[in-house]
Design an enzyme around this catalytic site. Sequence first.
Site, mmCIF file in Angstrom:
data_model
loop_
_atom_site.group_PDB
_atom_site.id
_atom_site.type_symbol
_atom_site.label_atom_id
_atom_site.label_comp_id
_atom_site.label_asym_id
_atom_site.label_seq_id
_atom_site.Cartn_x
_atom_site.Cartn_y
_atom_site.Cartn_z
ATOM 1 N N CYS A 1 41.839 15.696 -16.317
ATOM 2 C CA CYS A 1 42.550 17.010 -16.463
ATOM 3 C C CYS A 1 41.748 18.359 -16.952
ATOM 4 O O CYS A 1 40.845 18.617 -16.284
ATOM 5 C CB CYS A 1 43.652 16.897 -17.497
ATOM 6 S SG CYS A 1 44.932 18.317 -17.335
ATOM 7 N N HIS B 1 46.486 13.399 -13.758
ATOM 8 C CA HIS B 1 46.414 12.196 -14.861
ATOM 9 C C HIS B 1 46.399 10.917 -14.520
ATOM 10 O O HIS B 1 47.355 10.430 -13.944
ATOM 11 C CB HIS B 1 47.578 12.340 -16.001
ATOM 12 C CG HIS B 1 47.189 13.408 -16.814
ATOM 13 N ND1 HIS B 1 46.527 13.402 -18.033
ATOM 14 C CD2 HIS B 1 47.608 14.797 -16.819
ATOM 15 C CE1 HIS B 1 46.412 14.777 -18.579
ATOM 16 N NE2 HIS B 1 47.187 15.483 -18.043
ATOM 17 N N GLU C 1 46.213 8.165 -15.909
ATOM 18 C CA GLU C 1 46.936 7.066 -16.502
ATOM 19 C C GLU C 1 48.278 7.470 -16.770
ATOM 20 O O GLU C 1 49.200 6.400 -17.305
ATOM 21 C CB GLU C 1 46.251 7.351 -18.272
ATOM 22 C CG GLU C 1 46.876 8.664 -18.994
ATOM 23 C CD GLU C 1 45.925 9.952 -18.532
ATOM 24 O OE1 GLU C 1 46.418 10.771 -19.086
ATOM 25 O OE2 GLU C 1 45.325 9.765 -17.449
#
Length: 205
Positions: free
Chosen positions: A80, A182, A184
Site C-alpha cells: 500500500c 493489501h 494480507e
Amino acid sequence: MGYIAIVDYGAGNLMSVHNSLDFLGAENRVAASPEQIMDAAGVILPGVGAFPDAMDALRGSGLLEAVLEAAETKPFLGICLGMQLLFEESDEVRLCKGLGLLPGRIERIGTALKLPQIGWNALDILRPNALTAGLKPGDYVYFVHSFQAKPSNRDDIACVTDYGTEVPAMVARGQLFGCQFHPEKSGEAGLSILRNFARLTEDMS
C-alpha cells in the site's frame, strides 16, 4: 531458516501482515531496529496514512538506511503506502521525496470514480514474476487508496487494475516488489502472494 522482517516505523498496519505470515507458517518478526532488518532473509515495508508523514516517521525511526540497504540486497515488499514510498516523490499533501528505489512519482488517481478507492478490484497481470505465480487473470484483491504510482519505466509495472483509469497494482524489479493493494486482506490470492514472497526469502536463508 531466516525470518521476514516487518518494518515497524510507526506508520504501518503491522499485525495483519504478521498474522497472515503466521497463518502461512512463515517465520517473521516485527522489526524496530536496524539489526533486525539487516539480519532478515526478506523485508516487508507496510504503510498507512499520508506519504509525507510516513517518510518523516521512517527517517525519525532510525531505520531508513537499513531499509534502503535491505531493498538493494534481499527480497523486499512494499505494501500500500509502503509501495508508494519506493518511488522518487509524491505530491500527496505536499511535494515530498520518497526512497528513490524506483523511478517515478505518486499522484492522485485521475478518475471520475469516488476516492478513496475502497474495495475489491480485479488484477490484470502484465508481467508475471515470482509473486504472481499461481495467480489467475481477474483474481480480486483489496484496495484502500486515493493516490497511485506513475512509474517512469513501464517495465516496472507487473499488474494493473481498472478504476476508471489504469492503476498500477503491483510493481516489480528484480527482488524489489510493491503491492498497492493489501495482500494480507485479499483472501486466497493475497495469501498466495505472501506465500510466494516467503519462498523467495527461504532461497536467501
